[in-house]
Design an enzyme around this catalytic site. Structure first.
Site, PDB file in Angstrom:
ATOM      1  N   CYS A 391      -5.619  11.397   6.457  1.00 42.28           N
ATOM      2  CA  CYS A 391      -6.628  12.082   6.978  1.00 42.28           C
ATOM      3  C   CYS A 391      -6.225  13.039   8.395  1.00 42.28           C
ATOM      4  O   CYS A 391      -5.532  13.997   8.310  1.00 42.28           O
ATOM      5  CB  CYS A 391      -7.699  11.089   7.543  1.00 42.28           C
ATOM      6  N   HIS A 517      -8.427   9.172   1.857  1.00 37.46           N
ATOM      7  CA  HIS A 517      -8.185   7.757   2.336  1.00 37.46           C
ATOM      8  C   HIS A 517      -7.936   7.387   0.970  1.00 37.46           C
ATOM      9  O   HIS A 517      -8.979   6.278   0.439  1.00 37.46           O
ATOM     10  CB  HIS A 517      -9.433   7.206   3.092  1.00 37.46           C
ATOM     11  N   GLU A 519      -6.404   4.522   0.472  1.00 41.39           N
ATOM     12  CA  GLU A 519      -6.359   3.037   0.586  1.00 41.39           C
ATOM     13  C   GLU A 519      -7.623   2.564   0.155  1.00 41.39           C
ATOM     14  O   GLU A 519      -7.713   1.317  -0.225  1.00 41.39           O
ATOM     15  CB  GLU A 519      -6.011   2.802   1.926  1.00 41.39           C
TER      16      GLU A 519
END
Length: 555
Positions: A391, A517, A519
């Site tokens: 990001c 993102h 994750e």
């Protein structure tokens, strides 16, 4: 009319932080292993409409769902461990409840009568539960749910939780014991080697006053408990089913413990569930978590970040690194490097940066610490250390390159300096002035990989990529050509807006930035490819340093 999902409510003691999310996920996984289809609802009693505007330093990570809803970090636990795809409807907040009630009142839905906590707030909770609890969503599609697991967030000492206790007391009476089961999770306090049961007794009494006597009491502790404490709890709390749930080192141990504890059988007996033979889901989960690192595969990852007060601020990120490391049979050492301390030139922060085999610059908002992140990025580029920007970490790649490769020393984001001459990072088109989380680019977005010979293509092995996003600023495409001439290339763009979503530095072993993102969708079952490739590059960097006799510093 078809069958309805049964409800399992989990409450916590007088304080939060007992691990309700992990415990409920463990119970859910154990139920799934016995053929029970589960759904999850999390209740956050705060007045905020969602978690989007909350500071990670205070509240922990803001997790983003596929539809773009910003929620509490426990949703990451539920999606990862239960392999569910949740939506904003799975999250009840007091802010949302009041908004719904207010809108109904303005429309005249209450017929001009007085709107009150009872029955209107209680009715709103029941209506929400009825509409959301019946089905669950996985990667395989929508299924009817057998059981809806409900976590009531916060501690019982919080004033704002009272209305929910009142509501669930009434709903329990309405639904009956075969359709509504209440689990209470609390902690046994150890004072100089003696377990004190009074805090648990107090919390149970508070619940009883709301007609919510627990069906199961799960008590947690760190030290070995004596039989006297168990007997005292049983006698004073008057709860039939007591379960000893110690604090364990990791979720794998907790899930394994819960699957053998008898909790699932107790739930099944009361709710009249038809348990099937174990499907091996818990066993597979345990196997994946127990994958032993191969000799010599140890990497140090330095995460350059700014929200360092709360270790939960980067929960999904660190979890993704650990899960990907397990899948690769690596051992990983994660060090958080304070971006502000790098700015200030503190030796301790610089030392952490120098020994990192791979550098990850995490996301964040605001100017605080950004120059420290840019310093870390410059160090990674010049010393050829594997770098992953998440990001803001991608934007940092672009800013650093514009300053140090293009000579645009005032290049920055308009978030940090709206008046700068070189606006290398701009606000997204859909962002609105003076608005918070709702104005951001949120949720699952599809991006197109532009170049076949790119790291992006090597990582994802596809022409299109879907990842979740949470950002308000993005790269200014007017600078893309000039940066490309210096080797900083846009290799992925948003399919609809055509704005850059991935950059990489050519000629560098591994230096990439993603606006997304990854994750948020990574788990022990489906490890993120970009985190895996980053770790592989970090290991190669370590091997190179070791062969040159530079195993403790990158200089």
């Amino acid at each position: 009319m078809g069958r309805k999902a049964k409800h399992v409510l989990l409450t916590g003691g007088l304080v939060s932080g007992l691990g309700k999310g992990s415990v409920l996920a463990g119970i859910g996984r154990s139920l799934q292993d016995r053929g029970i289809v589960v759904n999850v609802i999390k209740i956050d009693p705060y007045l905020n409409e969602d978690a989007g505007g909350m500071s990670p330093a205070e509240h922990g990570e803001v997790f983003v769902l596929e539809g773009g809803e910003e929620v509490d970090q426990d949703f990451g636990v539920y999606e990862r461990e239960l392999e569910l795809i949740l939506s904003g409807k799975n999250n009840i907040t007091t802010g949302k409840m009041w908004k719904r009630i207010r809108e109904k009142e303005r429309r005249g839905d209450y017929g001009g009568r007085t709107v009150q906590y009872f029955p209107d707030f209680v009715n709103e909770i029941e209506e929400w539960l009825s509409s959301v609890s019946q089905t669950t969503m996985t990667r395989k599609g929508i299924q009817p749910a057998d059981v809806c697991l409900i976590e009531l967030g916060g501690g019982l000492s919080s004033y704002e939780i009272d209305i929910y206790l009142e509501a669930f007391g009434r709903l329990r009476s309405k639904y009956g014991k075969e359709n509504f089961l209440h689990i209470h999770l609390d902690v046994l306090v150890d004072v100089l080697g003696q377990f004190k049961t009074l805090p648990i007794q107090d919390s149970i009494n508070r619940l009883k006053r709301k007609q919510l006597t627990p069906d199961l009491l799960l008590y947690r502790h760190k030290n070995e408990i004596n039989s006297g404490a168990k007997v005292k709890l049983s006698e004073t709390c008057m709860v039939e089913n007591l379960f000893d749930i110690p604090f364990l080192e990791n979720k794998e141990q907790l899930c394994g413990f819960l699957s053998k504890s008898g909790v699932v059988e107790c739930i099944s007996e009361q709710l009249k569930l038809e348990l099937k033979s174990e499907k091996g889901l818990v066993a597979e989960w345990k196997r994946l978590h127990r994958l032993a690192p191969e000799p010599g595969k140890v990497v140090r990852i330095g995460i350059v970040a700014k929200y360092n007060i709360n270790h939960d601020a980067y929960l999904s990120l660190t979890k993704a690194i650990c899960d990907c490391a397990r899948s690769l049979r690596y051992s990983v050492e994660i060090t958080i490097i304070d971006a502000e301390q790098l700015e200030e030139g503190l030796e301790a922060a610089i030392a952490k940066l120098l020994i990192a085999d791979g550098i990850l610059v995490a996301g964040g908002f605001g100017v605080r610490g950004v120059n420290g992140k840019i310093m870390a990025c410059k160090h990674a580029r010049e010393k050829r250390i594997p770098y992953l920007g998440i990001c803001l970490g991608m934007q940092v790649v672009v800013i650093e390159a514009a300053r140090n490769l293009l000579g645009l020393y005032d290049a920055t984001s308009t978030e940090f300096d709206p008046e700068t001459a070189n606006k290398i990072i701009l606000k997204t088109e859909n962002s609105k002035e003076n608005q918070g989380g709702g104005s951001m680019c949120l949720g699952a977005k599809k991006s197109e990989i532009l170049l076949e010979d790119s790291l992006a293509k090597k990582i994802y092995k596809n022409s299109f990529v879907i990842e979740r996003h949470r950002h308000r600023y993005e790269m200014n495409v007017e600078y893309a050509e000039a940066l490309k001439e210096k080797g900083v290339v846009v290799t992925m763009v948003d399919e609809k807006t055509r704005m850059p979503s991935f950059v990489e530095v050519r000629g560098h072993p591994f230096m990439v930035g993603t606006q997304s993102h990854p994750e948020f969708t990574s788990s022990i079952f489906t490890p993120s490819p970009i985190y895996c490739e980053f770790l592989k590059a970090a290991l190669e960097n370590k091997k190179c340093k070791t062969s040159m006799g530079l195993n403790t510093t990158n200089e």
